[in-house]
Motif scaffolding. Sequence first.
Motif, mmCIF file in Angstrom:
data_model
loop_
_atom_site.group_PDB
_atom_site.id
_atom_site.type_symbol
_atom_site.label_atom_id
_atom_site.label_comp_id
_atom_site.label_asym_id
_atom_site.label_seq_id
_atom_site.Cartn_x
_atom_site.Cartn_y
_atom_site.Cartn_z
ATOM 1 N N ALA A 133 0.841 -1.212 0.000
ATOM 2 C CA ALA A 133 0.000 0.000 0.000
ATOM 3 C C ALA A 133 0.872 1.258 0.000
ATOM 4 C CB ALA A 133 -0.913 -0.013 1.227
ATOM 5 N N THR A 134 1.852 1.299 0.897
ATOM 6 C CA THR A 134 2.702 2.495 1.018
ATOM 7 C C THR A 134 3.474 2.752 -0.269
ATOM 8 O OG1 THR A 134 3.021 1.794 3.284
ATOM 9 C CG2 THR A 134 4.410 3.563 2.539
ATOM 10 N N THR A 135 4.027 1.678 -0.823
ATOM 11 C CA THR A 135 4.838 1.835 -2.035
ATOM 12 C C THR A 135 3.998 2.404 -3.178
ATOM 13 O OG1 THR A 135 6.139 -0.061 -1.360
ATOM 14 C CG2 THR A 135 6.342 0.604 -3.652
ATOM 15 N N ALA A 164 10.076 -2.697 -4.006
ATOM 16 C CA ALA A 164 9.683 -1.325 -3.677
ATOM 17 C C ALA A 164 10.867 -0.384 -3.858
ATOM 18 C CB ALA A 164 9.159 -1.270 -2.241
ATOM 19 N N GLY A 165 12.061 -0.863 -3.486
ATOM 20 C CA GLY A 165 13.275 -0.058 -3.662
ATOM 21 C C GLY A 165 13.499 0.279 -5.133
ATOM 22 N N GLY A 196 13.121 3.861 -6.636
ATOM 23 C CA GLY A 196 14.504 4.318 -6.771
ATOM 24 C C GLY A 196 15.123 4.626 -5.426
ATOM 25 N N SER A 197 14.702 3.870 -4.401
ATOM 26 C CA SER A 197 15.152 4.150 -3.034
ATOM 27 C C SER A 197 16.262 3.184 -2.618
ATOM 28 C CB SER A 197 13.960 4.022 -2.072
ATOM 29 O OG SER A 197 14.415 3.828 -0.756
ATOM 30 N N LEU A 242 16.009 -0.647 -0.869
ATOM 31 C CA LEU A 242 16.734 -1.743 -1.515
ATOM 32 C C LEU A 242 17.678 -2.404 -0.506
ATOM 33 C CD1 LEU A 242 17.487 -3.309 -4.093
ATOM 34 C CD2 LEU A 242 19.194 -1.564 -4.562
ATOM 35 N N ALA A 243 18.399 -1.578 0.266
ATOM 36 C CA ALA A 243 19.353 -2.117 1.240
ATOM 37 C C ALA A 243 18.626 -2.918 2.322
ATOM 38 C CB ALA A 243 20.152 -0.978 1.867
ATOM 39 N N VAL A 244 17.500 -2.382 2.807
ATOM 40 C CA VAL A 244 16.738 -3.095 3.843
ATOM 41 C C VAL A 244 16.251 -4.444 3.302
ATOM 42 C CG1 VAL A 244 14.550 -3.047 5.114
ATOM 43 C CG2 VAL A 244 16.057 -1.066 5.165
ATOM 44 N N GLY A 245 15.750 -4.438 2.071
ATOM 45 C CA GLY A 245 15.269 -5.676 1.461
ATOM 46 C C GLY A 245 16.384 -6.701 1.317
ATOM 47 N N ILE A 246 17.551 -6.252 0.906
ATOM 48 C CA ILE A 246 18.680 -7.172 0.732
ATOM 49 C C ILE A 246 19.110 -7.761 2.080
ATOM 50 C CG2 ILE A 246 21.150 -7.217 0.184
ATOM 51 C CD1 ILE A 246 20.521 -5.488 -2.253
#
Lengths: 147, 473
Positions: free
Chosen positions: B158-160, B210-211, B215-216, B220-224
């Motif tokens: 939802a947020t993304t 979402a990253g 383009g965040s 991306l880092a949190v997901g990885i």
Amino acid sequence: MSQAKLGAGGLSVLVLLAAHILYGLVRLPDKVWGRRLDKIGRYQDEGAARYLFGSAKHGGADEIEWLQKNVSKEAVVLWRHPYDGALEFVSALIAPRLLVDERCVPPGTLKFVERPVARGTLPSGDQGVLIVQGTEDGGLRLTVREN
Amino acid sequence: MDRVVPLTLGCLVLYWIFAMMSIRGDGLPHWWWMAFVLLWVIGMIVGRKTHNLASPPVLHRAVVWTVLGVAVAAVAYGAISTPSRHWDGAASFDAKVFWLTQSPTLQQPFFATEGVFHHSPGYSLLQPLLIASIERALPGAGRLVLPMFYLLLCGLVATTLRRHRTATWLVTATVLAVGLTPHLLSPISGSVDSGHIELLLLLATTTIAAGFLRGSGGLLAVGIVLAIAAKPEGQLYAAVATGIAFASGSGTLLLAAFLAVLVSFVIWLPVQAELLHNSSPVGTVMVLGVAAATAVLVMLVDAWVRRRAQPHVWRWGLVVGAPIVVLMCLPLLASWLPAERGAFAAYFRQADEVWRNLGNLPAYFVAFLDVGIVKLRIGLALVLPIAIALLAWRRRVRLNDRALMAWVVLGLSMTATPFLLSPEADLQQHLRWSLPRLLLHWVGPLWLLTACWLDTVLAPRISPCDQPVARSS
């Protein structure tokens, strides 16, 4: 958004999206709630070992229940290959007893990691150090070694 | 919701990092998880609103919360009524949870003594630790972590999409579509309350998606980090996400991806080596060395590609070509791979079988169609993007969100990897057992892509989907 602007293709895609959501909604009462309640009820009635082995079509529930009833919670229970199948569940089902590879406990060992190595008399009358062994068909058998 | 999701994801990552740093010693303090709850509450209070998006209409919110409420109630009840009722949860993760609840440290026989039966010892401990930490404070409530992950997944979607300025009705529909995914809610292996790690990995792949969409670098880092903290295959996903960050041409994304991979490896690999009783540091040093060398090499290639006439062609060519070359060269590399223990090592030991196992692909494709489409295990999540792509092609609408599309396409392609490198003798059994769960990992990215494409196709205007990934933040 008018139908003319959507076109047949756009409408088809929206129908697919609606169908996905509708399919999910329709499943809520029976597949999500009903089946879940049924499985939870069966688990609580049968107990963990009988439910899990029954669902996985493996034997071994009697062996687990015997260990739970007859082996001290402080003890170490030995296991022997083959590994695949019901043996994978044993560690969690007999906790806080530890399940230890027989090969790491030489004959004559009384204690392993400060815990007594489980000994006892099986229903068959065999006496000695208790070993849980996986069977070729993925089930369990209890056996003993002399010391 | 817009603050809850990133704050919770950030707290999860911090929790894992600090937990892995302390678990080899005396263990996590009792108040550990509460410190992160406090951090979260402070973040909610002092955090500023960084956007001016209108709230969704009341009716939309009411529908979403009602439907998700019914679903969450089911999985929450399923989670706390009994321990895990399915194989991996019961055989592997419940035992870890039990011992970590007794004492949240590796300095106990279950983890530390070789010979003690420890199922899947190479798996990361984020989920078992979280459950155990809550269980210690609130007995019986630990497994509520599982429905919390489910809500976090829906909130992330939802947020993304809201931040991406997707049409409101489409945000609502997509959240419902993700939340009602049959495999997540059915009381089967891999579902929310099954106790498996699939949901956490799905949360990680969706955060990465979402990253890319926004383009965040942060997301991306949190997901990885979450992917690496979830399951061994998360390391493979992290590598692919880094490749896509390179292909996107965004220096920010590439740097964020490499930092996340390197920090996660430095923190996790020594813990994993201890769990696997790998006394020799060769494997850990080798993986860290390869990761660091790859980072340097890719940065150099990136600088070189930037000077080419058509850099994006070079980038995508390298990203698509390199994994195929590596996979095909695995038989030649097999003898160089260290004889380590663990899930990955078991697959790498089959490296010289890759060419022979190409024969498994037809059976894999049949199972892919069967599980993914015919049996509706993930509903129409695979059908919709294909239908929208066809519609866009007919209408000559450009679907430009390449990074997210690549993440989905490469992710779905990766579901074939286990069947090329599998040590399992029974292919059909392996496909039946593993493929549905592998596909589940891609449900979140698939729906984000679907929403973005649908927004583009149905509303012919410049949408944020059309912006290059580096500039869309």
